[in-house]
Each structure stands twice: as C-alpha cells, then as structure tokens.
Design a protein around this motif. Structure first.
Motif, PDB file in Angstrom:
ATOM      1  N   GLU A 106    -102.174   5.612   4.693  1.00  0.00           N
ATOM      2  CA  GLU A 106    -103.117   6.425   3.787  1.00  0.00           C
ATOM      3  C   GLU A 106    -104.041   7.165   4.553  1.00  0.00           C
ATOM      4  O   GLU A 106    -104.533   8.175   3.899  1.00  0.00           O
ATOM      5  N   ASN A 107    -104.613   6.496   5.582  1.00  0.00           N
ATOM      6  CA  ASN A 107    -106.141   7.092   6.252  1.00  0.00           C
ATOM      7  C   ASN A 107    -105.544   7.461   7.758  1.00  0.00           C
ATOM      8  O   ASN A 107    -104.666   7.096   8.254  1.00  0.00           O
ATOM      9  N   ALA A 108    -106.264   8.567   7.979  1.00  0.00           N
ATOM     10  CA  ALA A 108    -106.118   9.262   9.387  1.00  0.00           C
ATOM     11  C   ALA A 108    -106.994   8.272  10.306  1.00  0.00           C
ATOM     12  O   ALA A 108    -107.686   8.709  11.051  1.00  0.00           O
ATOM     13  N   SER A 109    -106.932   6.920  10.347  1.00  0.00           N
ATOM     14  CA  SER A 109    -107.455   6.114  11.164  1.00  0.00           C
ATOM     15  C   SER A 109    -106.591   6.089  12.434  1.00  0.00           C
ATOM     16  O   SER A 109    -105.483   5.813  12.401  1.00  0.00           O
ATOM     17  N   GLU A 110    -107.289   5.909  13.591  1.00  0.00           N
ATOM     18  CA  GLU A 110    -106.596   5.925  14.737  1.00  0.00           C
ATOM     19  C   GLU A 110    -105.935   4.417  15.012  1.00  0.00           C
ATOM     20  O   GLU A 110    -106.612   3.419  15.122  1.00  0.00           O
ATOM     21  N   GLN A 111    -104.780   4.389  15.356  1.00  0.00           N
ATOM     22  CA  GLN A 111    -104.076   3.150  15.466  1.00  0.00           C
ATOM     23  C   GLN A 111    -103.081   3.170  16.988  1.00  0.00           C
ATOM     24  O   GLN A 111    -102.780   4.608  17.108  1.00  0.00           O
ATOM     25  N   ARG A 112    -103.069   2.023  17.573  1.00  0.00           N
ATOM     26  CA  ARG A 112    -102.328   2.105  19.105  1.00  0.00           C
ATOM     27  C   ARG A 112    -100.980   1.728  18.804  1.00  0.00           C
ATOM     28  O   ARG A 112    -100.767   0.663  18.397  1.00  0.00           O
ATOM     29  N   PHE A 113    -100.134   2.547  19.461  1.00  0.00           N
ATOM     30  CA  PHE A 113     -98.686   2.178  19.651  1.00  0.00           C
ATOM     31  C   PHE A 113     -98.394   1.938  21.216  1.00  0.00           C
ATOM     32  O   PHE A 113     -99.064   2.720  22.010  1.00  0.00           O
ATOM     33  N   ILE A 114     -97.745   0.830  21.596  1.00  0.00           N
ATOM     34  CA  ILE A 114     -97.482   0.526  22.868  1.00  0.00           C
ATOM     35  C   ILE A 114     -95.814   0.539  23.193  1.00  0.00           C
ATOM     36  O   ILE A 114     -95.035   0.123  22.676  1.00  0.00           O
ATOM     37  N   ASN A 115     -95.755   1.316  24.463  1.00  0.00           N
ATOM     38  CA  ASN A 115     -94.333   1.378  24.759  1.00  0.00           C
ATOM     39  C   ASN A 115     -93.773   0.223  25.712  1.00  0.00           C
ATOM     40  O   ASN A 115     -94.851  -0.532  25.756  1.00  0.00           O
ATOM     41  N   PRO A 116     -92.751  -0.089  26.201  1.00  0.00           N
ATOM     42  CA  PRO A 116     -92.159  -1.455  26.816  1.00  0.00           C
ATOM     43  C   PRO A 116     -92.900  -1.567  28.035  1.00  0.00           C
ATOM     44  O   PRO A 116     -93.190  -2.367  28.687  1.00  0.00           O
ATOM     45  N   GLY A 148     -95.925  -0.947  28.504  1.00  0.00           N
ATOM     46  CA  GLY A 148     -97.458  -1.231  28.267  1.00  0.00           C
ATOM     47  C   GLY A 148     -98.543  -0.077  28.257  1.00  0.00           C
ATOM     48  O   GLY A 148     -99.413  -0.479  27.746  1.00  0.00           O
ATOM     49  N   SER A 149     -97.817   1.171  28.041  1.00  0.00           N
ATOM     50  CA  SER A 149     -98.653   2.211  27.866  1.00  0.00           C
ATOM     51  C   SER A 149     -99.118   2.382  26.573  1.00  0.00           C
ATOM     52  O   SER A 149     -98.347   2.192  25.521  1.00  0.00           O
ATOM     53  N   ALA A 150    -100.468   2.610  26.090  1.00  0.00           N
ATOM     54  CA  ALA A 150    -100.740   2.569  24.924  1.00  0.00           C
ATOM     55  C   ALA A 150    -100.965   4.315  24.504  1.00  0.00           C
ATOM     56  O   ALA A 150    -101.280   5.068  25.232  1.00  0.00           O
ATOM     57  N   PHE A 151    -100.539   4.371  23.057  1.00  0.00           N
ATOM     58  CA  PHE A 151    -100.629   5.899  22.557  1.00  0.00           C
ATOM     59  C   PHE A 151    -101.217   5.766  21.162  1.00  0.00           C
ATOM     60  O   PHE A 151    -100.673   5.123  20.420  1.00  0.00           O
ATOM     61  N   PRO A 152    -102.707   6.190  21.033  1.00  0.00           N
ATOM     62  CA  PRO A 152    -103.261   6.314  19.879  1.00  0.00           C
ATOM     63  C   PRO A 152    -102.546   7.583  18.771  1.00  0.00           C
ATOM     64  O   PRO A 152    -102.206   8.536  19.244  1.00  0.00           O
ATOM     65  N   VAL A 153    -102.593   6.906  17.627  1.00  0.00           N
ATOM     66  CA  VAL A 153    -101.951   8.116  16.709  1.00  0.00           C
ATOM     67  C   VAL A 153    -102.801   7.808  15.382  1.00  0.00           C
ATOM     68  O   VAL A 153    -103.051   6.961  14.920  1.00  0.00           O
ATOM     69  N   ALA A 154    -103.230   8.957  14.838  1.00  0.00           N
ATOM     70  CA  ALA A 154    -104.029   8.895  13.600  1.00  0.00           C
ATOM     71  C   ALA A 154    -103.457   9.506  12.670  1.00  0.00           C
ATOM     72  O   ALA A 154    -103.495   8.930  11.453  1.00  0.00           O
ATOM     73  N   GLN A 155    -102.710  10.505  12.613  1.00  0.00           N
ATOM     74  CA  GLN A 155    -102.195  11.332  11.362  1.00  0.00           C
ATOM     75  C   GLN A 155    -101.278  10.129  10.554  1.00  0.00           C
ATOM     76  O   GLN A 155    -100.160   9.772  11.416  1.00  0.00           O
ATOM     77  N   PRO A 156    -101.127  10.054   9.320  1.00  0.00           N
ATOM     78  CA  PRO A 156    -100.284   9.006   8.758  1.00  0.00           C
ATOM     79  C   PRO A 156     -99.011   9.511   8.755  1.00  0.00           C
ATOM     80  O   PRO A 156     -98.064   8.657   9.163  1.00  0.00           O
ATOM     81  N   VAL A 157     -98.569  10.872   8.789  1.00  0.00           N
ATOM     82  CA  VAL A 157     -97.225  11.376   9.003  1.00  0.00           C
ATOM     83  C   VAL A 157     -96.579  10.868  10.237  1.00  0.00           C
ATOM     84  O   VAL A 157     -95.496  10.750  10.404  1.00  0.00           O
ATOM     85  N   MET A 158     -97.641  11.141  11.327  1.00  0.00           N
ATOM     86  CA  MET A 158     -97.212  10.794  12.543  1.00  0.00           C
ATOM     87  C   MET A 158     -96.910   9.232  12.951  1.00  0.00           C
ATOM     88  O   MET A 158     -95.932   9.014  13.386  1.00  0.00           O
ATOM     89  N   LYS A 159     -97.657   8.409  12.393  1.00  0.00           N
ATOM     90  CA  LYS A 159     -97.345   6.896  12.362  1.00  0.00           C
ATOM     91  C   LYS A 159     -96.288   6.564  11.770  1.00  0.00           C
ATOM     92  O   LYS A 159     -95.302   5.735  12.194  1.00  0.00           O
ATOM     93  N   ALA A 160     -95.837   7.454  10.568  1.00  0.00           N
ATOM     94  CA  ALA A 160     -94.460   7.216   9.821  1.00  0.00           C
ATOM     95  C   ALA A 160     -93.344   7.607  10.657  1.00  0.00           C
ATOM     96  O   ALA A 160     -92.321   6.890  10.845  1.00  0.00           O
ATOM     97  N   ALA A 161     -93.409   8.692  11.420  1.00  0.00           N
ATOM     98  CA  ALA A 161     -92.681   9.203  12.213  1.00  0.00           C
ATOM     99  C   ALA A 161     -92.287   8.306  13.410  1.00  0.00           C
ATOM    100  O   ALA A 161     -90.926   7.935  13.731  1.00  0.00           O
ATOM    101  N   VAL A 162     -93.391   7.687  14.048  1.00  0.00           N
ATOM    102  CA  VAL A 162     -93.136   6.897  15.134  1.00  0.00           C
ATOM    103  C   VAL A 162     -92.333   5.581  14.507  1.00  0.00           C
ATOM    104  O   VAL A 162     -91.373   5.098  15.247  1.00  0.00           O
TER     105      VAL A 162
END
Ligand SMILES: C[S@@+](CC[C@H](N)C(=O)[O-])C[C@H]1O[C@@H](n2cnc3c(N)ncnc32)[C@H](O)[C@@H]1O
Length: 501
Positions: free
Chosen positions: A321-331, A333-347
């Motif tokens: 719902e919100n453009a709050s930054e959240q971290r996604f991690i790859n195998p 261990g690198s972290a990728f911050p994503v804020a846009q809700p649609v990009m979080k959904a795409a990930v």
C-alpha cells in the motif's frame, strides 16, 4: 611460455560468472542503445578461461553456440578439456596456449570474455588481449574485459607490498599462501587503517587462489578508467558500457544537440568521476569495435524490449500500500531496497517465476495481478515502475536478458537432473552451476542426491538411498526426516533449473 606454474600449483576457483552470460551482455548492450548478436547462436571466446567453470555451462546452456576457451596453465586447460570430453559437449573446446599467440584463422567472435585477466598479466599480454578483441570481434560483437581500478586499489597497495615483502617468492604457491596467512595475522595486530583492516579480515577467509593472485602474484596492475579508454582507442575499440552492478548511473544533462562522439566523451569523463567518488575497485567493461555504432549512457526506455529474472527474498511482510522502503536479499546476501509498491509486487512475481524470466509487459501485468491479489490498489504509474526497475537492474537485484523462455521443471515422480549437473555433482573439483549461471553452494549430501538423479529412481527410493548415504557419512537420520530433506532439496534443484522435464 609453455604453462603458468603459479596457476598449475594453485588453480583458480573456476566458477560460472553471471555477468559474462551473453544474453545478459546483449541486454546491457541494448540498454546502451547497441544491438549485439543473437546470444543463442553466437561464437563465444573466453580468454584465460581457467578449467572452463564459466565457459562449459555457457556451452551447455546454448547448444547452438560455439564456445572456445584459451588457457595458458596446462593443468587447468587439460582439466577443462577432459571434462568437455566426458560430457560429450561438441560445441565447446579449450585450447592450451598463450592468448598472445592466437592464430588468425580462429575466426570472428560475437562475444569475447576476459574475466580476471587484464590486470593480472604483463603489459605485453594486456596489449595482446585488446589486440585479440580488435582482430577477432565480429562487426557488432561485444567484448567483456574486467580489470582492477586505481581509485579503489591505491589504498590497498600497502597491503600487497607488505605481503610480497614478508613472504618468500621462491616458495611454491600453496606454501607461500600459508605464509601470507600468518603475515595477515601479524598485520592485523600492527595496523590501524580501517580500509586495510577490513581487507585483512576479508582475506583471512577468501579463496586461497584469490589471495595469491591479487596480493602475491607478479602482476596486479590497476588502471584508471581514463587510461583504459585510451588503451581502447589505440586498439581501434570503444567503450560500450558496464556489466558490473552499479549504485549510480551516469545521466547526461543538456546532452541535446551533442554528436554521438561528443556525448561519448562527456560520458567517459563522468565515469572517471564516479570511480573517484565511489573508490571503484573493479570494473567489468563492455567493449565494441571503434567502427561499430556509438553507444550512449544506459536508457530506461530500452527496458521495454527486455526480459527479467530475479531470485530475491524478504523476511518482512511486504507492504504493497505504501512507498515504504523494504529490503530484498539475493542468495549471495546482497540487499536491495525497494520502495515503490508496484516494484515490490514485481519482485514478488519474479521470485515466484525464477529461474524463468518475464518480458517487460508480462512483468507489469504480473505485478498488477499481485497487487490485486493482495487487495492493493493496482493503478500503476508506468514511468515510476520503469524508474524503479531501472535502478534494480543497474544494481543487479533484477537481471535483464534478451529472451524470456521457460526452463523450469518440477521434480516429478522420477526426478532427472541434466547431465552437466549430474557430472558436476559427482566431481568435487567442479562447482554445480544453476540455470542462471550462478555457483550453487551444495554440501556433500546434496551433491550425492543430485548425482543420483538419472531418472531411474522414485522420490521414495531416493530417500532410502539417501538414508544409507547419510549413514555412510556418519549421519543417522529417520527415513521421515531424510524424505523431508530430500523433497526440499529436489525443489531447490528444480528452482535452479537443474531438472529436466
Ligand atoms: C585470475 S585467473 C581468472 C580465471 C577465470 N577467467 C576466472 O575469472 O575465474 C587468470 C587466468 O588467466 C590465465 N592466463 C594468464 N596469462 C595468460 C595468457 N597469456 N594466455 C592465456 N591464459 C592466461 C591464467 O592461467 C588464469 O587461469
């Protein structure tokens, strides 16, 4: 020269390198406005290919390509050639020899890969490497040449000097490495510089071949981006773009009206400035012939013609719902911050589809579907989506490629791994490579299981076989536990594209 003793004694960990995949290189080239040859039917040359840990999985993945490796260390070249023979791989070969003495009749290549070579060879071989690119790149071909960069390496030079001075150059490489480890402990107690201390901590657990070849070998010559560009120019080559992950991307303002050449000049100055600002340590430069069309800084608009894959997870509940930054991690261990809700959904959609890739329109549709499923508003501003995707692609959280295609298979009743995965699993000197050209960190039981997947055993029979195998390794486990572990492992193999339909 007949061989390279240091690499014979301490062979390089020969791994698949995701950033050298031709379908990735073609995608990066397209982001720079450059049309590279079809990766599925390409001629690919790898210089300094070690035992072929990168080249062989590429040849396996693209059966209509032709892959040639060149390697001066006899031990590594012979290991690779033998593995190719065991696999019966007809589109790959490794030549034992000097890259500076290649015959002209080797022909033209659509992709030339030289990872970890340029900075680690004498000046004459550096020149020869660029000469090979000039002589053997096809008209729209792309070369990948990685090198150490002065901006990030200058602060580390005291460490290299100390390790060289405090170890005996005449020792065989493995013994000198052990001596270097002892010196690292001494230096950790003596030195206060935070950059050097951080590097010492890293080196204490780094691969022996890495420590040796970066810090003890005769050659480790960092170069600045400006010097490298001048070298390209003098070899009738030009810079095309960067294949490494980036946290900042050059955008040229007021570029309207500039000639392509004028723009290239401004762009290269900006790249040099970026290196200084970020203390860049390593570059993976893409190169084209000088006569090929001029490239430009990467353009987000080109994303529309590409496909994407990603293997990202998050421990958090995803807020769509919100453009709050959240971290996604790859195998890794690198972290990728994503804020846009649609990009979080795409990930989320990409991680579900992995190892398959989704085209740009399919990714947008899948992201909207995820938003709808979770009851989030699915009105999407495509420009924001594209900007967020562009950032993730630049940082390598999401990898671009030029063709989608579905490759994943579920374990099925009688799971079968493809022959490369089975052979890699059975050979301790080889790393198992996933479909997306990543090195998989498999323990001994996982390797044993993968090696058993010839399609003749049911999942239940595999669990029984694994229970006996584990007992042989001194691990007593109930059949129920082993079944659960086996099932989990089989799905992991499926996710890495190791199983055939
Ligand atoms: C640092 S290793 C990198 C290996 C591999 N490309 C990788 O990244 O995993 C450098 C490799 O280049 C090879 N090499 C060095 N000089 C060479 C030459 N003149 N011709 C061919 N191979 C060479 C070495 O033997 C070694 O395998």
């Amino acid at each position: 020269m007949d061989t390279l003793t240091s690499y014979d004694e301490l062979p390089y960990d020969s791994l698949p390198l995701p950033e050298t995949q031709p379908d990735f290189l073609a995608a990066v080239a397209r982001l720079h406005g450059f049309d590279a040859p079809d990766p599925a039917r390409a001629r690919i040359l790898e210089l300094g290919c070690a035992q072929g840990g990168n080249l062989i999985p590429l040849a396996w993945r693209w059966p209509e390509s032709e892959c040639v490796g060149v390697e001066l260390s006899r031990v590594q070249a012979e290991r690779g050639a033998q593995f190719i023979q065991q696999l019966g791989l007809s589109n790959a070969r490794i030549r034992h020899g000097d890259l500076a003495a290649l015959p002209d009749d080797l022909g033209a290549f659509d992709y030339i890969i030289a990872h970890g070579v340029y900075s680690w060879v004498p000046p004459s071989v550096r020149q020869a490497l660029l000469d090979v690119c000039r002589r053997h790149l096809s008209p729209h071909g792309v070369a990948y040449v990685s090198f150490n960069v002065t901006a990030g390496w200058a602060p580390l030079q005291p460490l290299r000097t100390a390790l060289i001075e405090r170890t005996a150059a005449d020792l065989p490489a493995p013994a000198r490495y052990r001596q270097a480890l002892r010196v690292l402990h001494e230096l950790e107690a003596e030195w206060r510089d935070p950059v050097l201390r951080k590097e010492i901590v890293f080196l204490k657990t780094a691969a022996p071949s890495y420590l040796f070849h970066e810090y003890l070998a005769d050659f480790n010559t960092p170069v600045s981006f400006g010097e490298f560009s001048m070298q390209l120019e003098s070899h009738d080559l030009r810079y095309l773009g960067e294949a490494g992950p980036r946290h900042a991307v050059v955008e040229l303002e007021d570029a309207w009206g500039l000639t392509p050449e004028g723009m290239a000049g401004r762009w290269q100055d900006a790249e040099s400035a970026l290196d200084e600002a970020h203390a860049t340590r390593f570059r993976r430069a893409l190169i084209a012939r000088a006569a090929a069309p001029c490239a430009q800084p990467p353009q987000a608009g080109a994303l529309r013609s590409l496909a994407f894959y990603a293997d990202l997870q998050s421990d958090d509940e995803i807020d769509l719902e919100n453009a709050s930054e959240q971290r996604f991690i790859n195998p890794a261990g690198s972290a990728f911050p994503v804020a846009q809700p649609v990009m979080k959904a795409a990930v989320m959609a990409l991680s579900t589809a992995y190892p398959d890739a989704l085209t740009y329109p399919d990714l947008l549709t899948a992201a909207r579907r995820v938003m709808a499923e979770f009851g989030a508003s699915n009105s999407v501003d495509e420009a924001l989506f594209r900007a967020a995707l562009f950032q993730l692609v630049a940082a390598h959280g999401v990898m671009p490629c030029v063709s989608a295609g579905s490759a994943a298979a579920s374990p099925g009743e009688r799971p079968r791994a493809h022959a490369l995965a089975q052979r890699q699993a059975q050979s301790p000197a080889w790393v198992v490579s996933g479909l997306r050209h990543v090195a998989l960190d498999l323990d001994a039981p996982a390797r044993r299981l993968l090696g058993l997947l010839d399609g003749s055993h049911t999942v239940e029979a595999l669990a029984t076989l694994m229970q006996a195998a584990l007992a042989g390794m001194g691990v007593a486990q109930s059949l129920e536990d082993v079944s659960e572990r086996t099932n989990r492992q089989l799905w992991l193999f499926a996710r890495q594209g190791l199983l055939v339909k």
